[in-house]
Write an enzyme that holds these catalytic residues in place. Structure first.
Site, short mmCIF file in Angstrom:
data_model
loop_
_atom_site.label_atom_id
_atom_site.label_comp_id
_atom_site.label_asym_id
_atom_site.label_seq_id
_atom_site.Cartn_x
_atom_site.Cartn_y
_atom_site.Cartn_z
N ALA A 14 -40.31 -36.80 23.40
CA ALA A 14 -41.13 -36.24 24.48
C ALA A 14 -42.49 -36.91 24.40
CB ALA A 14 -41.26 -34.74 24.28
N GLY B 188 -37.14 -35.84 21.27
CA GLY B 188 -36.48 -35.62 22.56
C GLY B 188 -35.58 -36.77 22.97
N GLU C 11 -32.42 -36.10 21.23
CA GLU C 11 -31.82 -34.95 21.93
C GLU C 11 -31.18 -35.39 23.26
OE1 GLU C 11 -35.52 -32.50 21.48
OE2 GLU C 11 -34.03 -30.97 21.00
N GLU D 225 -39.74 -33.91 14.74
CA GLU D 225 -40.61 -32.85 15.25
C GLU D 225 -41.33 -32.08 14.15
OE1 GLU D 225 -37.61 -33.52 16.45
OE2 GLU D 225 -37.60 -33.30 18.64
#
Ligand code: HXC
Length: 218
Positions: A67, A112, A115, A135
């Site tokens: 992200a 992310g 993911e 993270e």
């Protein structure tokens, strides 16, 4: 199909999506999420003769490095929850997409980005690919479903280790663990994904869609 941060190509029934922010290692910012939502929620379902979708990253360094961290500094508890929910909703759209979606992982797939790759139905890793959920280094958890999808793909013990140590693994290790379906030479990730989708294109399409539904129900 027109997007700010995605480049798309539709050829021989295969939609190839390139996440196109190479200067930020293709980090997923709000605009990129909005593009992905438009594509998977609206545009791609309308394509006729679509056999499968490939997601890859622009440039030679990254699939997606996570992200976009630069959007995190002004988050409140409330907006952080919304951001996490948005990621869940869009990654669920990908996981539940009626045609096969393959991640062609051409470099870093972190946070992310890992993911996103796990929300796809398969992952092809280039020899240079690196996977990880860092993270924890930022005081976060993988907030887009990674805690569940990593457990499903590699098992609870190894997933737990990767999640709490933030260790990054290479393509061979990802293959050994079952996170990557295949490892291919650098630059051949998309070609391998196309080869798989071309094989799928010879099979019964309704049965494939129902197979995806049933596997997701696991
Ligand atoms: C925004 C990013 C970024 C990210 C890299 N960049 N990752 N920008 N968000 N996630 C930017 C850098 O700021 C830099 O911009 C440029 O990309 C190149 O990165 P470098 O760090 O200079 O490259 P390098 O030294 O080769 O290191 C590569 C790297 C490192 C190991 C991948 O960039 C890295 O660790 N990135 C962060 C990975 C990460 O923590 N991801 C998880 C994010 S959290 P400039 O402008 O300086 O050139 C997440 C949470 C999801 O995903 C769930 C939330 C609810």
């Amino acid at each position: 199909m027109n997007y700010k941060n995605l480049v798309t190509e539709f050829e021989n029934g295969i939609l190839t999506i390139t996440i196109n922010r190479p200067k930020a290692l293709n980090a997923l910012n709000a605009q990129t999420f909005s593009d992905l939502k438009q594509l998977f929620g609206e545009d791609a379902v309308k394509l006729e003769n679509l056999h499968g979708v490939i997601i890859t990253g622009a440039g030679s360094k990254a699939f997606v490095a996570g992200a976009d961290i630069s959007e995190f500094s002004s988050l409140t508890a409330e907006t952080a929850k919304e951001l996490s929910q948005r990621g869940h909703d869009i990654f669920n759209l990908i996981e539940r997409f009626p045609k096969v979606v393959i991640a062609a992982v051409n470099g870093f797939a972190l946070g992310g980005g890992c993911e996103l790759a796990m929300a796809c139905h398969m992952r092809i890793a280039g020899e240079k690919a690196r996977f990880g959920q860092p993270e924890i280094n930022l005081g976060l958890i993988p907030g887009y479903g990674g805690t569940q999808r990593l457990v499903q793909l590699v098992g609870k013990g190894k997933a737990m280790e990767l999640l709490v140590t933030a260790d990054m693994i290479n393509a061979d290790e990802a293959y050994r663990l079952g996170l990557a379906n295949h490892v291919v030479p650098i630059g051949e990730e998309v070609a391998k994904a196309k080869e798989i989708i071309s094989k799928i294109a010879t099979k019964a399409p309704i049965a494939i869609t129902n197979t995806i539904k049933c596997v997701n129900a696991y």
